[in-house]
Design a protein around this motif. Sequence first.
Motif: not given
Length: 741
Positions: A508-515
């Motif tokens: 989730v953390a990486l998804t938030i960073l990306r999106e």
Amino acid sequence: MKFYILIIPALLLSIFASAQDQKKWQGKFEQLDQLLPTPNQYRTGSGEPGAKYWQQRADYTIDAEIDEPTNTLKGKETITYYNNSPETLKYLWLQLDQNINKKGNEDFGNYFGPVRDSLPTLYMQYITRAVEFEGGYSIQSVTDKASKNLPITINNTMMRIDLPVAVKPGESYTFNVAWTYPITDRSLFLLSREGYEHFPEDNNNVYLIAHWFPRMCQFDDYEGWQNKQFQRLGEFALEFGTYKVNITVPADHLVASTGALLNAKDVLSAKELERFEKAKSSFDKPTIIVTEEEARAKEKTKSTAKKTWKFQADNVRDVAFASSRKFIWDVQAVKLPTNTVLAMSFYPKEGLPVWSEESTKAVKNAVEIYSKYTFDYPYPVAISVNTSNIGMEFPMISFNGGRPRNGQMSDNAKAGMIGTIVHEVGHNYFPMIVSSDERQWMWMDEGLNTFLQTRTEMERYPAFHHTTPKDIVPYMKGDKSVMRPVMNTSDNERLNAFGSNYYAKPTVALTILRETIIGKDLFDKAFKEYANRWMYKHPRPADFFRMMEEATAVDLDWFWRGWFFTTDNVDISVEDVKWYKLNTAQANVENKNKTAKAGDLSAKATDKPNSDFSQGPQPFTVLNTEDKAYGEFRSRIDDNAVRQKLDGKNIYQVKFKNNGGLVMPLLIEWTYKDGSKEVENIPAEIWRTNENEVNKVFVKEKEVVNIALDPNSDLADVDVSNNVFPKKPAESKFDQFKKTN
């Protein structure tokens, strides 16, 4: 830069006190420097291997044999260990992971405790080991090249070899180990990664052979020997090398292994060999090498003869294999820009029909999508083996659960099976090639891998449920007294929180960073750069953190601190909204005789709280700026031009409160009176001077009728009830009763 500063004793005391408070406080935007190791000649501040980066190497030649009647594995190995470090080594450490199966070693029995009435016998077996069984290594010999015994000390799952002559930098040392151990029944363990699975119906076994030979511990610049005891959850830190492995099994077994098969002509029938050669160019669909009928026939005969399968694997950190006469085998070629990979599946008849339809397809999808986001899969084979109740990864091969019952499988179960295969094949990238230390930092392989598993499923299986920020909300708002930060060793986490903390939360953390924070294109470039910089090397968390900042020009210390070093959650509320319109008529009258002091932006606005927009906008005036507000500047702003630009506009001052502790961007959805909507992204830096609450002024052409934070659940906000304005009326007890009954 030079500043004019006026200092008085009282101010000095105030600054000192503030500094002391800051030290206690450790602000959320404070840099991570004091938490990360200092960059050096081995690991740079930009998150890449330094000019003098080094790592050890270990090459293995292994001979192993499965004795089927006694379910025993015996083996001998020759290890050549290369000391590429600047240190002189007087002793070596090896991992003896099979010793975790000895009686007295901690297992997960307490997961089912305490003892209660009507507890299933299997759970009691986990808790008490009532049915005893043998486990662990019998080390038969450890010798040097001249066959002289070397002194050893075994400490549970670790073995130390004291060397007669120290190994200096740049030197190598060759030695031999012989051993045997009973292969354990996987059903006797919770979270069993290896052993045999017995099939009573036809009285055959599927052998999953992993953690099977004494392996060199990792020795690096960060902590020296990584000889932390194996406690089953924390996995492995290993050195790369070349493996030459000879595996002797019953002649009617098929062997799936890490590495390229060197003697196919010796171990395959003429028909199997012909099919195998054909499969090397079968890019459109899998080719069956061993059919269901052929596997069924072998189940009945049980050969007592033996065959030796020979494999070689280059630049890998481990070897695992599976062996059984029950296996059906299919193969499909996968063409990548720089390599052709053979995607393979081995499965018993109990896996039909789903495994023949989906397994090799899932291997192919994983290899293609992971290659897209990192680097082309570099190995010759990628294998999926069907087993029960687990998914476990090794270089080039993975053991994956998921079986139909009576040939049937629900859509959810099938999705789970496919997801497991994608995930375990994906582990070839993290940590089998980008070789992080799983025993210390589980999130570096599980989190990064689950993130790319999600990308794969979104692109190749869009109908599946994917890990989203909303999925982590129940965990994030849980009991913080028992939570652990992501930056924690894997063996210290509760088993029922393991998946949430090390898989889902980093994903989730990486998804938030990306999106939301960095942006897709820039994030993808940085992530790919990280993967390529650390191929076949040993990155640490600081390397990843620094690399992602260096490649994006985004200061992310606040993000790493919150998501990885704390147990804070996201809970941002809309506390208050004030709606203003400029009173230009009043301003023109008053400006004839007076001007505003610096910072006096709403001299005529009232400060009454609002519950909705029904009372309309509050009028306010903006006055001319006094000359002294400009200091030494001689130029002046056009006061009337400012008022003209604001004339007729809707000005909204919104107060946001950080209730959960994690500072995050503000994703604001504005709904206008005409029905149109707009989403605005305010970077997280809005919190940098006040991490608890902030006010932000917005100028809008249209009238606003609704404001909603995180409208699409992109930020894992744990309480969306306080995200909107106008605020929803409190739910009555009767309404709550109706929802739950």
